[in-house]
Design an enzyme around this catalytic site. Structure first.
Site, PDB file in Angstrom:
ATOM      1  N   HIS A  57      -0.513   4.776  -1.033  1.00 21.80           N
ATOM      2  CA  HIS A  57      -1.297   5.988  -0.789  1.00 21.80           C
ATOM      3  C   HIS A  57      -0.460   7.232  -1.058  1.00 21.80           C
ATOM      4  O   HIS A  57      -0.437   8.177  -0.261  1.00 21.80           O
ATOM      5  CB  HIS A  57      -1.863   5.989   0.642  1.00 21.80           C
ATOM      6  CG  HIS A  57      -2.800   4.840   0.872  1.00 21.80           C
ATOM      7  ND1 HIS A  57      -4.035   4.760   0.272  1.00 21.80           N
ATOM      8  CD2 HIS A  57      -2.665   3.701   1.590  1.00 21.80           C
ATOM      9  CE1 HIS A  57      -4.629   3.636   0.623  1.00 21.80           C
ATOM     10  NE2 HIS A  57      -3.815   2.965   1.409  1.00 21.80           N
ATOM     11  N   TYR A  92       0.868  -1.178   0.000  1.00 18.21           N
ATOM     12  CA  TYR A  92       0.000   0.000   0.000  1.00 18.21           C
ATOM     13  C   TYR A  92       0.900   1.222   0.000  1.00 18.21           C
ATOM     14  O   TYR A  92       1.829   1.300   0.811  1.00 18.21           O
ATOM     15  CB  TYR A  92      -0.885   0.038   1.255  1.00 18.21           C
ATOM     16  CG  TYR A  92      -1.984  -0.987   1.268  1.00 18.21           C
ATOM     17  CD1 TYR A  92      -3.020  -0.925   0.339  1.00 18.21           C
ATOM     18  CD2 TYR A  92      -2.006  -2.005   2.205  1.00 18.21           C
ATOM     19  CE1 TYR A  92      -4.040  -1.866   0.343  1.00 18.21           C
ATOM     20  CE2 TYR A  92      -3.017  -2.955   2.214  1.00 18.21           C
ATOM     21  CZ  TYR A  92      -4.029  -2.869   1.277  1.00 18.21           C
ATOM     22  OH  TYR A  92      -5.036  -3.804   1.287  1.00 18.21           O
TER      23      TYR A  92
END
Ligand SMILES: NC(=O)c1ccc[n+]([C@@H]2O[C@H](COP(=O)([O-])OP(=O)(O)OC[C@H]3O[C@@H](n4cnc5c(N)ncnc54)[C@H](O)[C@@H]3O)[C@@H](O)[C@H]2O)c1
Length: 374
Positions: A95, A93
């Site tokens: 982001h 992840y």
């Protein structure tokens, strides 16, 4: 391929990117799996559990320097920036639309960075975000209910009410995966639930599956303002894929809310959907603005690692196998869903919303690959 599994060092992050079951699958396909010492401990997987699958337990330096594909759960934090390097593919992840220093570190390092959350199928679903969204959505009413208790600084209201006393009102902004799961648990707690959505198709679907048990309203600035005035618990669950969350809840709206009500801004990992939201940690999950308790933990599923780690490996493993089998370039060429996950390659940002968020140049992935910069 040498597939590494790094230990998470972000505060209160207990997940690990690969289970021993996943490690065995990779070993059986002929790959060498390098697991950083202690990487699985937080999810109740001992080093020996990985060793029994044929994986090798290594030091932090070795996992970063010997891996060709490195698996993580959360984005690298500043202490890890110096470990990013050309020739390494990072699958985690990221982001990055919400994190400019990270994006710049990825660009400067020359690494290939594939973000779980932007892997997107042709049907526009986000298969690697979905299980974490399910978990965060299910946790949100739980966290909100706890912080509504008086000793926690909340209004002192039981969400479910009791016979003869009205239940609390939960307003969910965004009826995607987080929103649906939050609504289901809030209903289970006995609350009165409203979902504000922007997509009519999605609302039709929610109406079908929730069979009239929630109020479904078109999301607009005015509707949000009006719904918030009545709310005891607001759950922020909007998403514009890869982009910063829209600031739908303003400070002025908070002033009109009940004192001691709670805002759980699940969308905080994309910057949050309230003007007043800033990321918090499991150590200090809440702060108060205008009398409204803000719960803005950016890695909510980290609180339940035994569930989250398994749910994550279930969905990442097919992509990990493809990258390991074919190499990152061929794997993304074979699979458009995985290609959409590529955020940075060879010093170029290949995901438009990330480039836009930080005012950086955007290079379409094909051009970046053709330029041979990968
Ligand atoms: N904090 C955490 O630990 C955590 C964990 C998982 C997911 N998330 C985040 O939660 C957010 C939601 O994720 P998801 O998987 O449910 O996404 P999703 O795409 O399934 O759902 C988002 C929904 O928001 C709706 N939407 C967009 N703009 C809107 C608006 N103006 N008003 C109302 N609805 C609007 C969309 O139509 C969509 O239905 C994302 O930011 C995701 O990154 C956070």
């Amino acid at each position: 391929m040498h597939v590494g599994v790094a230990k998470e060092i972000k505060q209160q992050e207990y997940r690990v990117a690969l289970t021993p079951a996943g490690a065995r699958e990779l070993v059986q396909r002929g790959h060498e799996v390098l697991v950083e010492q202690g990487a699985g401990i937080g999810s109740a997987f001992a080093d020996e559990a990985y060793e029994r699958t044929g994986a090798t337990v290594v030091s932090v330096d070795d996992v970063w320097s010997r891996s060709e594909l490195l698996l993580k759960v959360k984005e690298p934090i500043a202490a890890e920036y110096s470990l990013l390097r050309e020739g390494l593919t990072l699958f985690t992840y990221l982001h990055s639309a919400a994190d400019e220093p990270l994006t710049r570190a990825l660009v400067e390092s020359g690494i290939t960075a594939i973000a779980y959350e932007t892997v997107e199928t042709d049907r526009r679903t986000l298969p690697l975000l979905a299980p974490m969204s399910e978990i965060a959505g299910r946790l949100a009413p739980q966290a909100g209910a706890y912080h509504l208790e008086k000793p926690q600084g909340g209004r002192g209201l039981l969400l479910g009410g009791v016979a003869g006393v009205a239940p609390g009102r939960v307003v969910v902004v965004g009826g995607g995966i987080v929103g649906y799961n939050a609504a289901v648990i809030a209903l289970g707690l006995g609350a009165q639930v409203t979902i504000l959505e922007r997509s009519v198709d999605r609302m039709r679907h929610l109406e079908e599956i929730l069979s009239g048990r929630v109020s479904l309203l078109m999301s607009s600035s005015l509707q949000i303002e009006e719904s918030l005035k009545e709310a005891d618990l607001v759950i922020g669950a909007v998403l514009i894929p890869g982009a910063l969350a829209p600031k739908l809840v303003t400070r002025d709206m908070l002033r009109e809310m009940k004192k001691g009500s709670v805002l759980v801004d699940v969308a905080i990992d994309q910057g949050g959907c309230a003007e007043t939201s800033r990321p918090t940690t499991h150590d200090e999950p809440v702060y108060t603005v205008e009398g409204v308790i803000h719960y803005c933990v950016a890695n909510m599923p980290g609180a339940v690692p035994i569930t989250s780690t398994r749910a994550l490996t279930n969905v990442t493993l097919p992509y990990v196998e493809a990258i390991a089998d074919y190499g990152s370039i061929e794997a993304v060429q074979r699979d458009p869903a995985l290609a959409r996950g590529v955020n940075v390659v060879g010093g170029r940002v290949t995901y438009e919303a990330v480039a836009e968020a930080h005012g950086l140049d955007y290079t379409p992935l094909d051009d970046a690959l053709v330029a041979g910069v990968a």
